[in-house]
Motif scaffolding. Sequence first.
Motif, short mmCIF file in Angstrom:
data_model
loop_
_atom_site.label_atom_id
_atom_site.label_comp_id
_atom_site.label_asym_id
_atom_site.label_seq_id
_atom_site.Cartn_x
_atom_site.Cartn_y
_atom_site.Cartn_z
N LEU A 43 71.34 86.18 13.89
CA LEU A 43 72.15 87.11 13.34
C LEU A 43 73.70 86.92 13.53
O LEU A 43 74.72 87.46 12.80
CB LEU A 43 71.68 88.42 14.09
CG LEU A 43 70.28 89.14 14.04
CD1 LEU A 43 69.86 90.25 14.95
CD2 LEU A 43 70.35 89.49 12.29
N ALA A 44 74.04 86.42 14.72
CA ALA A 44 75.37 86.16 15.05
C ALA A 44 76.18 85.34 14.21
O ALA A 44 77.35 85.25 13.87
CB ALA A 44 75.55 85.96 16.66
N ALA A 45 75.45 84.20 13.71
CA ALA A 45 75.78 83.23 12.85
C ALA A 45 76.10 83.96 11.28
O ALA A 45 77.05 83.50 10.69
CB ALA A 45 75.06 82.13 12.57
N HIS A 46 75.68 85.16 11.01
CA HIS A 46 75.87 85.81 9.80
C HIS A 46 76.72 87.04 10.31
O HIS A 46 77.00 87.87 9.16
CB HIS A 46 74.53 86.33 9.36
CG HIS A 46 73.82 85.07 8.67
ND1 HIS A 46 73.96 84.67 7.37
CD2 HIS A 46 73.11 84.18 9.34
CE1 HIS A 46 73.20 83.75 6.96
NE2 HIS A 46 72.64 83.41 8.04
N GLY A 47 77.41 87.05 11.30
CA GLY A 47 78.41 88.07 11.44
C GLY A 47 77.58 89.40 11.73
O GLY A 47 78.31 90.48 11.83
N VAL A 48 76.37 89.60 12.04
CA VAL A 48 75.81 90.86 12.31
C VAL A 48 75.93 91.23 13.99
O VAL A 48 75.55 90.19 14.50
CB VAL A 48 74.33 90.82 11.99
CG1 VAL A 48 73.49 92.22 12.18
CG2 VAL A 48 74.22 90.38 10.50
N PRO A 49 76.50 92.31 14.22
CA PRO A 49 76.39 92.61 15.68
C PRO A 49 75.09 92.54 16.34
O PRO A 49 74.34 93.39 15.86
CB PRO A 49 77.21 94.05 15.58
CG PRO A 49 77.63 94.11 14.35
CD PRO A 49 76.70 93.46 13.32
N THR A 50 75.22 91.76 17.44
CA THR A 50 73.96 91.61 18.22
C THR A 50 74.17 91.46 19.53
O THR A 50 75.48 90.93 20.05
CB THR A 50 73.01 90.56 17.59
OG1 THR A 50 71.76 90.29 18.34
CG2 THR A 50 73.92 89.23 17.93
N ARG A 51 73.14 91.78 20.63
CA ARG A 51 73.21 91.85 21.99
C ARG A 51 72.05 91.27 22.25
O ARG A 51 70.96 91.78 21.79
CB ARG A 51 73.55 93.11 22.51
CG ARG A 51 73.63 93.25 24.19
CD ARG A 51 73.95 94.71 24.52
NE ARG A 51 75.20 94.99 24.02
CZ ARG A 51 75.41 96.22 23.51
NH1 ARG A 51 74.50 97.16 23.17
NH2 ARG A 51 76.66 96.45 22.93
N ALA A 52 72.02 90.08 23.32
CA ALA A 52 71.02 89.55 23.85
C ALA A 52 70.79 89.76 25.26
O ALA A 52 71.61 89.80 26.33
CB ALA A 52 71.04 88.09 23.77
N VAL A 53 69.54 90.54 25.59
CA VAL A 53 69.08 90.77 27.05
C VAL A 53 68.31 89.60 27.54
O VAL A 53 67.20 89.32 26.84
CB VAL A 53 68.39 92.44 27.03
CG1 VAL A 53 68.00 92.33 28.69
CG2 VAL A 53 69.45 93.32 26.60
N VAL A 54 68.66 88.98 28.47
CA VAL A 54 68.03 87.77 29.08
C VAL A 54 68.16 87.84 30.48
O VAL A 54 69.05 87.88 31.19
CB VAL A 54 68.83 86.47 28.46
CG1 VAL A 54 68.41 86.32 27.17
CG2 VAL A 54 70.12 86.18 28.71
N PRO A 55 66.79 87.59 31.36
CA PRO A 55 66.84 87.37 32.71
C PRO A 55 67.32 85.96 32.80
O PRO A 55 66.78 85.13 32.12
CB PRO A 55 65.37 87.59 33.11
CG PRO A 55 64.48 87.24 31.70
CD PRO A 55 65.45 87.85 30.56
N CYS A 56 68.20 85.55 33.85
CA CYS A 56 68.61 84.25 34.10
C CYS A 56 68.97 83.93 35.39
O CYS A 56 69.06 84.76 36.40
CB CYS A 56 70.30 84.31 33.71
SG CYS A 56 70.65 84.45 31.76
N GLY A 57 68.19 82.79 35.80
CA GLY A 57 68.25 82.30 36.88
C GLY A 57 68.60 80.81 37.28
O GLY A 57 68.16 80.12 36.26
N GLY A 58 69.32 80.51 38.33
CA GLY A 58 69.82 79.37 38.68
C GLY A 58 70.92 78.52 37.82
O GLY A 58 71.43 79.44 36.77
N PRO A 59 71.21 77.47 37.99
CA PRO A 59 72.30 76.76 37.08
C PRO A 59 72.03 76.88 35.63
O PRO A 59 72.63 76.88 34.85
CB PRO A 59 72.34 75.30 37.58
CG PRO A 59 72.03 75.51 38.94
CD PRO A 59 70.77 76.37 39.09
#
Length: 320
Positions: free
Chosen positions: A46-62
């Motif tokens: 979506l972002a590559a086509h300019g569509v506004p997008t938000r990604a929710v991701v759990p993140c842990g460590g390096p």
Amino acid sequence: MIVTVTLNPSLDRTMEIERLVRGGIVRAGDTHLDPGGKGVNVARALAAHGVPTRAVVPCGGPEGDQLTTLLEVEGIDVCAVPVAGRTRSNVSLVEPDGTVTKVNEPGGALTSDDLDVVAAAALNATADAEWVVLSGSLPPGVPDTFYRRLVADLSVPFAVDSSGPPLAEALGARPALVKPNRDELAEFAGARIDTVGDAVRAAEKMRGAGAGTVLASLGVDGAVLVDGSGARWGESPVDRGRSAVGAGDAMLAGFLAAGADGEHALIEALAWGAAAVRLPGSRMPGPGDVERGAVRLHGAADLSRPLREPHQPHGMERVR
């Protein structure tokens, strides 16, 4: 704004090799490192086509920090939720004929406290959303009912791309859109998918279980779209595919970007999915990669056509 929720994101390293030799030394040519996970890929396309997008991701460590950085570089609004575990890493080995061998880590376990924080962050992130996409496998420690729990407080349409019990549970919450692949259709229906008609009938079963619209990807045979107005089937042939990793995610992104309804959205979905197949690794296509003119839509008379790739899951009968 389209918000994606990916509970099991990853760092995806893709290596192009001449031939996979078990037990031997395999030298890589081109390599690519991309942020991964099904919902993450949807957001990237979506972002590559300019569509506004938000990604929710759990993140842990390096690895989680690196995932966040890579997403931000691609212009994605990232809602990174710190968790105790470590973000997983996956490796794909791609041979010249397009054969892909994947080694996927299971992902770090999420505790009940982690899940509470992720759920709160996801609901907060969807305040201005037009669509919410719940996508991918659930990591260790996450109950099969989590997607259903999450959507209970949503006030916007949501799409689900998962499999097995999490998908079955989510169907009970009546998602506006479900994006299964051929194997997921077969697993849900308890039947082989040998023809386009088999895929349509399995998709109709999903609608009967609660899905509003079913966009089912069929690999080299394209996709079927089944909704309240009936069934459509289309293809977008690829002369030389480089990697099918993420193609279904690009398909879902194209469908949503085009309004998630009808023939025009199916054409976009097929074109974006085919474009992803022509790219290396898990790269997502941009506007210059998409060839809409290659898409072919078929009529209902073609539903009896056998699918080109054999499919015989153990113990399953043809869909009736």
